[in-house]
Design a protein around this motif. Structure first.
Motif, short mmCIF file in Angstrom:
data_model
loop_
_atom_site.label_atom_id
_atom_site.label_comp_id
_atom_site.label_asym_id
_atom_site.label_seq_id
_atom_site.Cartn_x
_atom_site.Cartn_y
_atom_site.Cartn_z
N ASP A 120 -18.43 25.89 109.14
CA ASP A 120 -17.29 26.54 108.51
C ASP A 120 -17.87 27.71 107.74
N CYS A 121 -17.21 28.87 107.79
CA CYS A 121 -17.82 30.04 107.17
C CYS A 121 -16.78 31.10 106.84
N GLU A 122 -17.20 32.11 106.08
CA GLU A 122 -16.35 33.24 105.73
C GLU A 122 -16.29 34.27 106.85
N ASP A 123 -17.43 34.56 107.47
CA ASP A 123 -17.53 35.62 108.46
C ASP A 123 -18.24 35.11 109.71
N PRO A 124 -17.49 34.57 110.67
CA PRO A 124 -18.11 33.96 111.85
C PRO A 124 -19.04 34.90 112.62
N ASP A 156 -11.84 35.06 113.99
CA ASP A 156 -11.90 33.78 113.29
C ASP A 156 -12.85 32.76 113.91
N ARG A 204 -13.91 30.50 110.91
CA ARG A 204 -13.51 31.05 109.62
C ARG A 204 -12.64 30.03 108.89
#
Length: 120
Positions: free
Chosen positions: A11-15, A36, A55
Motif C-alpha cells: 500500500d503506498c502514496e505513489d505507486p 492508482d 494507492r
C-alpha cells in the motif's frame, strides 16, 4: 497441497514512483502502471512472481509487520547502490542481535515511502 507466495503487495502514496524504485532495486520489470496501481513482474520463474503497488489514502503510520529480505553477493556495494536509488539506512546491522547463526549481517533500510526492508 500447500500454498505459495505469488505476489507481494505494497500500500503506498505513489505507486509509479515506488514501483520504479523496487524495479531498480530488484531487477523486476515494470509491466503495468496506472495512476492508482503498478505491477512488477519477476524476470524469471524463481521466487515471488509479482510485486504490486496500490494507492491508498492513509499514510504509513507505524513499523511494518511484514517486510522483504533482499540478498546480495556484495552487500556493502548494494547498500550504497540502494541509497543512491532513494533508500535510507535505518540500522547498519552492527549489533550482534542482527546476525544469524551463519554470520549473515542484516542491514535494515527503508524505501522512499518508509517501508522497511532488510539486506543480508
Amino acid at each position: 497441497m500447500s500454498s505459495f507466495i505469488f505476489n507481494v503487495t505494497f500500500d503506498c502514496e505513489d505507486p509509479g514512483t515506488l514501483a520504479r524504485f523496487w524495479s531498480d532495486a530488484t531487477g523486476y520489470d515494470l509491466v503495468d502502471e496506472r495512476d492508482d496501481f503498478a505491477r512488477l513482474q519477476a524476470p524469471d520463474a524463481r521466487g515471488v512472481r509479482h510485486i504490486l503497488f496500490f494507492r491508498v489514502p492513509e499514510p504509513k503510520s507505524s513499523k511494518n509487520r511484514v517486510h522483504v529480505d533482499l540478498a546480495a553477493s556484495e552487500p556493502e556495494a548494494e547498500i550504497q547502490r540502494l541509497l543512491a536509488l532513494g533508500a535510507s539506512l535505518v540500522d547498519d546491522g552492527s549489533e550482534p542481535s542482527w546476525r544469524t547463526g551463519n554470520g549473515t549481517r542484516w542491514v535494515v533500510m527503508q524505501d522512499p515511502e518508509g517501508n522497511e526492508f532488510c539486506l543480508g
